[in-house]
Motif scaffolding. Structure first.
Motif, PDB file in Angstrom:
ATOM      1  N   GLY A 117       0.667  -1.338   0.033  1.00 46.39           N
ATOM      2  CA  GLY A 117       0.016  -0.030  -0.177  1.00 46.39           C
ATOM      3  C   GLY A 117       0.685   1.206  -0.257  1.00 46.39           C
ATOM      4  N   PHE A 118       1.824   1.381   0.810  1.00 41.56           N
ATOM      5  CA  PHE A 118       2.582   2.606   1.010  1.00 41.56           C
ATOM      6  C   PHE A 118       3.504   2.779  -0.281  1.00 41.56           C
ATOM      7  N   MET A 119       4.335   1.490  -0.752  1.00 42.66           N
ATOM      8  CA  MET A 119       4.993   1.441  -2.125  1.00 42.66           C
ATOM      9  C   MET A 119       3.944   2.112  -3.320  1.00 42.66           C
ATOM     10  N   TYR A 120       2.871   1.645  -3.229  1.00 36.40           N
ATOM     11  CA  TYR A 120       1.837   2.082  -4.248  1.00 36.40           C
ATOM     12  C   TYR A 120       1.376   3.773  -4.275  1.00 36.40           C
ATOM     13  N   ALA A 121       1.484   4.207  -3.009  1.00 31.88           N
ATOM     14  CA  ALA A 121       1.239   5.357  -2.661  1.00 31.88           C
ATOM     15  C   ALA A 121       2.471   6.541  -2.932  1.00 31.88           C
ATOM     16  N   GLY A 122       3.537   5.898  -3.101  1.00 36.63           N
ATOM     17  CA  GLY A 122       4.500   6.830  -3.461  1.00 36.63           C
ATOM     18  C   GLY A 122       5.712   6.680  -2.765  1.00 36.63           C
ATOM     19  N   ALA A 123       5.872   5.827  -1.561  1.00 36.64           N
ATOM     20  CA  ALA A 123       6.868   5.762  -0.606  1.00 36.64           C
ATOM     21  C   ALA A 123       8.106   4.966  -1.407  1.00 36.64           C
ATOM     22  N   SER A 124       9.433   5.596  -1.543  1.00 38.25           N
ATOM     23  CA  SER A 124      10.421   4.827  -1.974  1.00 38.25           C
ATOM     24  C   SER A 124      10.947   3.740  -1.138  1.00 38.25           C
ATOM     25  N   GLN A 125      10.833   3.826   0.056  1.00 36.29           N
ATOM     26  CA  GLN A 125      11.419   2.586   0.791  1.00 36.29           C
ATOM     27  C   GLN A 125      10.528   2.583   1.939  1.00 36.29           C
ATOM     28  N   ILE A 126      10.352   1.540   2.703  1.00 37.09           N
ATOM     29  CA  ILE A 126       9.576   1.272   3.778  1.00 37.09           C
ATOM     30  C   ILE A 126      10.311   0.285   4.802  1.00 37.09           C
ATOM     31  N   VAL A 127      10.155   0.561   6.167  1.00 37.95           N
ATOM     32  CA  VAL A 127      10.785  -0.422   7.314  1.00 37.95           C
ATOM     33  C   VAL A 127       9.443  -0.886   7.894  1.00 37.95           C
ATOM     34  N   VAL A 128       9.423  -2.307   7.971  1.00 39.87           N
ATOM     35  CA  VAL A 128       8.493  -3.210   8.614  1.00 39.87           C
ATOM     36  C   VAL A 128       9.116  -4.314   9.153  1.00 39.87           C
ATOM     37  N   SER A 129       8.037  -4.799  10.200  1.00 37.40           N
ATOM     38  CA  SER A 129       8.239  -5.659  11.170  1.00 37.40           C
ATOM     39  C   SER A 129       7.635  -6.965  10.551  1.00 37.40           C
TER      40      SER A 129
END
Length: 131
Positions: free
Chosen positions: A54-66
């Motif tokens: 969802g966040f990548m689709y919304a335009g985030a280049s990178q995401i940190v998750v657990s």
């Protein structure tokens, strides 16, 4: 992601996956340090659908998750190390997370991988930008 809009009016406090898909972000990095933020649901014909996608689709280049539930204390400690490496030491997110995980391994209380291994960086990453 605020509970108030641009005019200061309250808005619904629960953000669902459709809301995230409809965001228009230009964020280099989104950090979701809560438990299991990297998990999703397999949807036939779509693959794994969750916050990362969802966040990548919304335009985030990178995401940190657990990937699993972890204590608030160890998450706070890991995030302290992570942001220090990211902001003070100017490391890229993947290198900052790696450094934070190495720092956690040196602390006897948090040495076990349970405390630092569930966190991952997804998105743009280049070995040339890493330590």
């Amino acid at each position: 992601m605020s509970r108030f809009d641009a005019t200061g009016q309250p808005r619904e406090g629960i953000v669902g996956l459709p809301d995230i898909f409809n965001l228009q972000l230009s964020a280099e990095l989104v950090v979701l340090s809560a438990c299991k933020t990297g998990l999703g649901t397999f949807v036939r014909g779509e693959g794994l659908v969750g916050l990362t996608r969802g966040f990548m689709y919304a335009g985030a280049s990178q995401i940190v998750v657990s990937l699993w539930s972890i204590s608030d204390q160890s998450t706070a400690r890991l995030m302290t190390h992570f942001y220090r490496a990211l902001l003070r030491d100017k490391r890229p997110p993947a290198a900052a997370l790696r450094q934070a995980q190495l720092d956690m391994r040196r602390e006897s209380r948090y040495r076990h991988p349970f405390f630092w291994a569930p966190f991952q960086v997804h998105g743009q990453w280049s070995p040339a930008n890493s330590d």
